[in-house]
Design an enzyme around this catalytic site. Structure first.
Site, PDB file in Angstrom:
ATOM      1  N   GLU A 313     -71.669 -14.953 -38.745  1.00 28.40           N
ATOM      2  CA  GLU A 313     -70.627 -14.198 -38.041  1.00 28.40           C
ATOM      3  C   GLU A 313     -70.915 -13.997 -36.548  1.00 28.40           C
ATOM      4  OE1 GLU A 313     -68.963 -11.340 -41.597  1.00 28.40           O
ATOM      5  OE2 GLU A 313     -70.835 -10.724 -40.668  1.00 28.40           O
TER       6      GLU A 313
HETATM    7  C1  TNX Z   1     -70.421 -10.110 -44.399  1.00 29.70           C
HETATM    8  S1  TNX Z   1     -72.428 -11.796 -45.748  1.00 29.70           S
HETATM    9  C2  TNX Z   1     -71.624 -10.079 -43.732  1.00 29.70           C
HETATM   10  C3  TNX Z   1     -72.315  -8.782 -43.568  1.00 29.70           C
HETATM   11  C4  TNX Z   1     -71.526  -7.646 -44.146  1.00 29.70           C
HETATM   12  C5  TNX Z   1     -70.928  -8.062 -45.463  1.00 29.70           C
HETATM   13  C6  TNX Z   1     -70.217  -6.966 -46.178  1.00 29.70           C
HETATM   14  C7  TNX Z   1     -72.811 -12.010 -44.308  1.00 29.70           C
HETATM   15  C8  TNX Z   1     -73.684 -13.120 -44.071  1.00 29.70           C
HETATM   16  N1  TNX Z   1     -72.318 -11.196 -43.364  1.00 29.70           N
HETATM   17  O1  TNX Z   1     -72.585  -8.564 -42.205  1.00 29.70           O
HETATM   18  O2  TNX Z   1     -72.371  -6.573 -44.316  1.00 29.70           O
HETATM   19  O3  TNX Z   1     -70.029  -9.110 -45.236  1.00 29.70           O
HETATM   20  O4  TNX Z   1     -69.838  -7.358 -47.467  1.00 29.70           O
END
Ligand code: TNX
Length: 500
Positions: A313
């Site tokens: 992300e």
């Molecule tokens: C996505 S899973 C994210 C996290 C969040 C999560 C909440 C991932 C690699 N990144 O930063 O905490 O969703 O479900």
């Protein structure tokens, strides 16, 4: 209450073993019981003592640990490592129970430790109690032969969004151990908090560790405390996988050191739950000096082979900056002798031959990683995320990837999630618990149980030997065990609980 169970194949063992053969009688634990080990090594003594400690308190028996080759007396446990049992693999074990003695044999100490978990699960539930109980302490006779399907079976705890102290992490580790998981992934940094002391960059924890989601006081592990966690896990044959998430999810670092920002200005601490707004300055040399220091210190404290670099992300990092960044960070990790794991987005970069991509959302990334020869760690959010709500009525958790009832969490096969990514591309599975909404151990347990045993079984037991209809009955019998251990679990309506 069952006075004398005599059918070993009816015991509710999770994960389900490869083979259980009943011989129709029963073994009885008596006051004079001892644990024998056949080799005078510190490691075997530690494993033997672990079993002694599990037995002593609830039975009230003065269980001894004996290092000896002599013939065991009736009512004893005999733990042996035997190199000729190498076909069981590193974690496999055999248990042979007759009316007099329980023999636990494995090719390695790891296998003995896994086998002890099976012994715990075939003992009466009160063995997990923190108080002394009357017998009888009986176990059905027969033989169990067992070994795992996948070599990587783990769970992740996000200690950044809400901090969890050493004792909480140790309790979580014990839960993984009970279900024969072998990896504990700690998400040690994110926008809301930096949780591991780095001596060369002290403000990371002094400032960056001082808060959490909702504005509470946060916290961090000193290097000594982190080492205590690693050691505790090691004694349970669990490898700690530390994660420093980058280049995104770095607000806590960007707030602690102005020079990590491209504009040279320190950010404010963040206590909300948005994602994707922060990035290290990927074009400045000081960033790589910082990463080198962090990875070097963390690698020194971490005996396990893995270093997780996050990579997810990074919405505000340009792709042309992200790719060289991940490539360079892989080199830094390799320089300190560790193997990279990253969230599936890292597949955009040029992966090193031994880099592992953790598949959580994007199927295309998993294919791209496999196309580069990388192995995949399976954590599909819609199946394996412990922070997803069970259903609409669940008060904690999120549901962006859907609701995950206990049956949904169990009924999937890592090898058929992504077309083109089969069993030989996959090292195993991991169930992550993100903690935006999880503030305490009680809340953690409610989201983790009763789903965790299912993820442990998916990793251990071949898909062909698993069915929800059969599993749910075994799981239903573990409710009493959760209760005896003081675990606050979700009493799901899809599970036929017994003895609650
Ligand atoms: C996505 S899973 C994210 C996290 C969040 C999560 C909440 C991932 C690699 N990144 O930063 O905490 O969703 O479900």
């Amino acid at each position: 209450m069952k006075e004398a169970p005599s059918d070993l194949s009816k015991e509710s063992i999770i994960p389900r073993p490869v083979s259980v053969i009943s011989s129709g009688e029963y073994f009885k634990l008596r006051p004079g019981t001892d644990v024998y080990i056949r080799e005078d090594s510190e490691e075997l003594k530690q494993i033997g003592q672990y079993l002694v400690d599990k037995l002593k308190l609830p039975t009230g028996f003065d269980v001894g640990l004996k290092v000896t080759d002599t013939k065991p007396h009736s009512g004893c446990f005999v733990l042996t490592t035997d190199a000729s049992k190498s076909s069981l693999g590193e974690e496999g074990y055999e248990i042979a129970i007759d009316k007099r003695i329980i023999y636990l044999t494995a090719a390695s100490p790891t296998g003995l430790f896994r086998g002890i978990q099976t012994i715990r699960q075939i003992m009466p539930v009160k063995i997990e109690s923190a108080e002394m109980h009357e017998g009888p302490w009986v176990i059905p006779t027969g033989t169990i032969t067992d070994y795992p399907d996948y070599s990587f079976r783990g769970a992740m705890l996000d200690v950044s969004r809400h901090f969890f102290g050493v004792e909480d992490v140790q309790r979580f580790t014990d839960m993984l151990a009970y279900y024969k998981m072998n990896m504990l992934h700690l998400h040690l940094s994110d926008d809301q908090g930096w949780r591991i002391e780095i001596k060369t960059w002290p403000n990371l924890t002094i400032h960056g560790g001082s808060t959490q989601v909702g504005g509470g006081k946060g916290g961090f592990y000193t290097q000594e405390q982190y080492s205590d966690i690693v050691q505790y896990a090691k004694e349970r044959y669990i490898t700690v996988v530390p994660e420093i998430d980058m280049p995104g999810h770095t607000n806590a670092a960007l707030a602690s050191y102005a020079e990590l920002n491209c504009d040279g200005k320190a950010r404010e601490l963040y206590t909300g739950t948005n994602v994707g707004f922060s990035t290290l300055c990927t074009t400045s040399e000081i960033t790589y000096k910082f990463i080198d220091d962090v990875i070097r210190e963390l690698a020194t404290l971490t005996p396990g082979p893995y270093m997780h670099i996050g990579g997810d992300e990074s919405h505000v990092t340009k792709e042309e900056d992200y790719i060289p960044f991940i490539n360079r960070v892989q080199d830094i990790v390799a320089k300190y002798g560790k193997q990279v794991i990253g969230w599936d987005e890292i597949a955009l970069a040029t992966l090193k031959p031994n880099t592992i991509a953790q598949c959580w959302a994007n199927i295309k990334n998993a294919n791209t990683a496999v196309g580069q020869g990388a192995k995949i760690l399976m954590s599909p959010a819609s199946k394996a995320y412990l922070d997803m709500q069970y259903d609409k009525s669940t008060k904690l958790g999120l549901h962006w990837a859907g609701y995950i009832e206990v049956d949904t969490g169990y009924m999937w096969d890592p090898a058929t999630i992504v077309p083109g990514v089969g069993k030989n591309n996959i090292i195993g599975i991991e169930a992550p618990l993100w903690s935006e909404t999880i503030t305490s151990m009680e809340e953690l347990e409610y989201m983790v149980f009763p789903r965790l045993p299912g993820y442990a079984e998916i990793g251990w037991t071949p898909a062909a030997s698993r069915s929800w209809e059969e599993y749910k009955v075994r799981l239903g019998k573990h409710g009493e065990r959760f209760k005896a251990m003081g675990i606050d679990f979700y009493p799901s309506a899809v599970v036929p609980w017994t003895g609650l």
